[in-house]
Design a protein around this motif. Structure first.
Motif, PDB file in Angstrom:
ATOM      1  N   PRO A  89     -36.473 -47.368 -23.726  1.00  0.00           N
ATOM      2  CA  PRO A  89     -35.358 -46.691 -23.073  1.00  0.00           C
ATOM      3  C   PRO A  89     -34.869 -45.500 -23.865  1.00  0.00           C
ATOM      4  O   PRO A  89     -34.975 -45.450 -25.087  1.00  0.00           O
ATOM      5  CB  PRO A  89     -34.282 -47.777 -23.007  1.00  0.00           C
ATOM      6  N   ARG A  90     -34.314 -44.526 -23.146  1.00  0.00           N
ATOM      7  CA  ARG A  90     -33.734 -43.355 -23.787  1.00  0.00           C
ATOM      8  C   ARG A  90     -32.608 -43.800 -24.709  1.00  0.00           C
ATOM      9  O   ARG A  90     -31.810 -44.652 -24.387  1.00  0.00           O
ATOM     10  CB  ARG A  90     -33.188 -42.410 -22.722  1.00  0.00           C
TER      11      ARG A  90
ATOM     12  N   VAL B 244     -30.694 -49.108 -16.650  1.00  0.00           N
ATOM     13  CA  VAL B 244     -31.532 -49.738 -15.637  1.00  0.00           C
ATOM     14  C   VAL B 244     -32.964 -49.230 -15.735  1.00  0.00           C
ATOM     15  O   VAL B 244     -33.925 -50.007 -15.709  1.00  0.00           O
ATOM     16  CB  VAL B 244     -30.962 -49.474 -14.225  1.00  0.00           C
ATOM     17  N   ILE B 245     -33.117 -47.927 -15.866  1.00  0.00           N
ATOM     18  CA  ILE B 245     -34.459 -47.352 -15.984  1.00  0.00           C
ATOM     19  C   ILE B 245     -35.129 -47.827 -17.260  1.00  0.00           C
ATOM     20  O   ILE B 245     -36.307 -48.194 -17.268  1.00  0.00           O
ATOM     21  CB  ILE B 245     -34.386 -45.817 -15.952  1.00  0.00           C
ATOM     22  N   GLY B 246     -34.366 -47.861 -18.340  1.00  0.00           N
ATOM     23  CA  GLY B 246     -34.934 -48.279 -19.613  1.00  0.00           C
ATOM     24  C   GLY B 246     -35.401 -49.723 -19.613  1.00  0.00           C
ATOM     25  O   GLY B 246     -36.456 -50.040 -20.145  1.00  0.00           O
ATOM     26  N   ARG B 247     -34.618 -50.613 -18.999  1.00  0.00           N
ATOM     27  CA  ARG B 247     -35.018 -52.029 -18.956  1.00  0.00           C
ATOM     28  C   ARG B 247     -36.288 -52.197 -18.140  1.00  0.00           C
ATOM     29  O   ARG B 247     -37.165 -52.987 -18.509  1.00  0.00           O
ATOM     30  CB  ARG B 247     -33.887 -52.868 -18.370  1.00  0.00           C
ATOM     31  N   ARG B 248     -36.393 -51.485 -17.029  1.00  0.00           N
ATOM     32  CA  ARG B 248     -37.598 -51.606 -16.216  1.00  0.00           C
ATOM     33  C   ARG B 248     -38.792 -50.984 -16.924  1.00  0.00           C
ATOM     34  O   ARG B 248     -39.908 -51.502 -16.861  1.00  0.00           O
ATOM     35  CB  ARG B 248     -37.377 -50.934 -14.858  1.00  0.00           C
TER      36      ARG B 248
ATOM     37  N   SER C 124     -37.035 -42.113 -27.219  1.00  0.00           N
ATOM     38  CA  SER C 124     -38.169 -41.553 -26.495  1.00  0.00           C
ATOM     39  C   SER C 124     -38.749 -42.576 -25.544  1.00  0.00           C
ATOM     40  O   SER C 124     -38.777 -43.754 -25.830  1.00  0.00           O
ATOM     41  CB  SER C 124     -39.244 -41.133 -27.507  1.00  0.00           C
ATOM     42  N   TYR C 125     -39.212 -42.077 -24.402  1.00  0.00           N
ATOM     43  CA  TYR C 125     -40.058 -42.884 -23.542  1.00  0.00           C
ATOM     44  C   TYR C 125     -41.504 -42.593 -23.923  1.00  0.00           C
ATOM     45  O   TYR C 125     -41.840 -41.469 -24.280  1.00  0.00           O
ATOM     46  CB  TYR C 125     -39.882 -42.497 -22.074  1.00  0.00           C
ATOM     47  N   SER C 126     -42.347 -43.581 -23.818  1.00  0.00           N
ATOM     48  CA  SER C 126     -43.773 -43.382 -24.063  1.00  0.00           C
ATOM     49  C   SER C 126     -44.553 -43.970 -22.905  1.00  0.00           C
ATOM     50  O   SER C 126     -44.125 -44.962 -22.314  1.00  0.00           O
ATOM     51  CB  SER C 126     -44.213 -44.063 -25.360  1.00  0.00           C
TER      52      SER C 126
ATOM     53  N   TRP D 242     -35.402 -36.879 -16.041  1.00  0.00           N
ATOM     54  CA  TRP D 242     -35.676 -37.027 -17.477  1.00  0.00           C
ATOM     55  C   TRP D 242     -36.697 -38.139 -17.718  1.00  0.00           C
ATOM     56  O   TRP D 242     -37.583 -38.017 -18.547  1.00  0.00           O
ATOM     57  CB  TRP D 242     -34.363 -37.354 -18.186  1.00  0.00           C
ATOM     58  N   ALA D 243     -36.562 -39.223 -16.965  1.00  0.00           N
ATOM     59  CA  ALA D 243     -37.402 -40.402 -17.188  1.00  0.00           C
ATOM     60  C   ALA D 243     -38.639 -40.437 -16.304  1.00  0.00           C
ATOM     61  O   ALA D 243     -39.378 -41.418 -16.320  1.00  0.00           O
ATOM     62  CB  ALA D 243     -36.580 -41.665 -16.953  1.00  0.00           C
ATOM     63  N   LEU D 244     -38.885 -39.391 -15.514  1.00  0.00           N
ATOM     64  CA  LEU D 244     -40.062 -39.339 -14.640  1.00  0.00           C
ATOM     65  C   LEU D 244     -40.094 -40.487 -13.646  1.00  0.00           C
ATOM     66  O   LEU D 244     -41.160 -41.026 -13.343  1.00  0.00           O
ATOM     67  CB  LEU D 244     -41.362 -39.354 -15.461  1.00  0.00           C
TER      68      LEU D 244
END
Length: 316
Positions: free
Chosen positions: A34-35, A19-23, A41-43, A108-110
């Motif tokens: 997405p992780r 969910v976090i990665g898609r957003r 990596s997230y950038s 992890w994803a801030l």
């Protein structure tokens, strides 16, 4: 005895990550991959309109951060906030270990926003469990995201704006410290653990790819030691946080918080050391992890409070 995550716990963590990665891929979180993706990596996403303005900083720094309501509702639909509610009340009926896993992923994803306050309000404040309502609450002397909240819990009266070192966490300060909720302390420790893990990964990744004098900087002993120390602090904190989630003992939670705060703050500082000057640029997420770790470390249950609780427990 060795404790391993169950298949259900792994799936839960992966669902939150997805969910976090898609957003993030939509460019809403400052994070664009997405992780577990191609770069693992997230950038940071480039600020909207920065190229046209010639800006070198994110627009949120100038206009103030705005909470991503789409992400908030997506987390609510996933059960992020209702995780510990009984199934009869529309929750998942899970416990602290599962809550720690999802908050670790958010750290992890801030992920910005009053995650802890809204999670604790699920079942009491209508809409908090589904992500339709954003809840702010005093935690120690701080209130995060007060102006963006739909509901403010008692204890935040008289809060005044406070300049935040983290550009993605607006703060207010209350005159008197609010009582410390041990669950809030543990979930903060979980977020700090996520940051400690992430900055260790970033440091190792950079040390493997950045070259100086014809070889990766990870070949130099000083950089090796920094990365090794980051890993040790993160894994020690992980063991303490996971154990506290199982026992729910206040002393265990205090110890976990101390270790997680140290792992996050020192780890982020060491990660900056590995990256050098580029770690402070807006193209890098490293400095944001350090700033967020500093802010979390000032919440209720911080160093002095946790140390005093442990000392009282030892004396008793």
């Amino acid at each position: 005895m060795r404790f391993q995550l169950t298949e259900e716990q792994r799936e839960l963590r992966a669902a939150v990550r997805g969910v976090i990665g898609r957003r993030a891929s939509a460019g809403s979180l400052w994070l664009v991959a997405p992780r577990g993706g191609a770069a693992d990596s997230y950038s940071p996403a480039p600020p909207r309109g920065a190229a046209q303005r010639g800006a070198s900083r994110p627009a949120t720094v100038d206009s103030g951060p705005s909470l991503d309501r789409v992400l908030w509702r997506a987390l609510g639909e996933l059960g992020f906030f209702s995780l510990r509610l009984p199934e009869a009340d529309g929750g998942a009926g899970l416990g602290l270990p599962e809550a720690v896993l999802v908050f670790e992923e958010a750290g992890w994803a801030l992920v910005p926003g009053p995650l802890v306050a809204t999670h604790l309000a699920a079942g009491e404040v209508p809409g908090a469990d589904t992500g339709e309502t954003v809840v702010a609450a005093a935690d120690g002397r701080l209130v995060e995201w007060l102006d963006e909240a739909d509901v403010v819990r008692p204890g935040a009266e008289g809060a005044v704006p406070l300049k935040s070192v983290d550009p993605l966490t607006p703060l207010h300060r209350v005159p008197a410290p609010a009582p410390t909720d041990p669950v809030a302390v543990l979930l903060t420790a979980a977020e700090q653990l996520g940051t400690a893990t992430r900055v260790c990964e970033l440091a190792v990744q950079h040390a493997r790819t950045r070259e100086q004098f014809g070889q990766p900087i990870g070949a130099f002993q000083a950089v090796k030691h920094l990365c090794a120390q980051m890993l040790v602090r993160a894994e020690v904190a992980r063991a303490a946080v996971y154990a506290a989630a199982v026992t729910a003992d206040r002393s265990d939670i205090a110890a976990a918080r101390l270790l997680a705060d140290e792992a996050a703050v020192r780890g982020a500082r060491d990660c900056l050391q590995v990256h050098g000057g580029m770690g402070f640029t807006w193209e890098s997420e490293v400095h944001l992890h350090l700033k967020r770790a500093w802010v979390r470390a000032q919440r209720g249950g911080a160093i002095t409070e946790s140390e005093e609780l442990l000392a009282d427990d030892l004396v008793a």
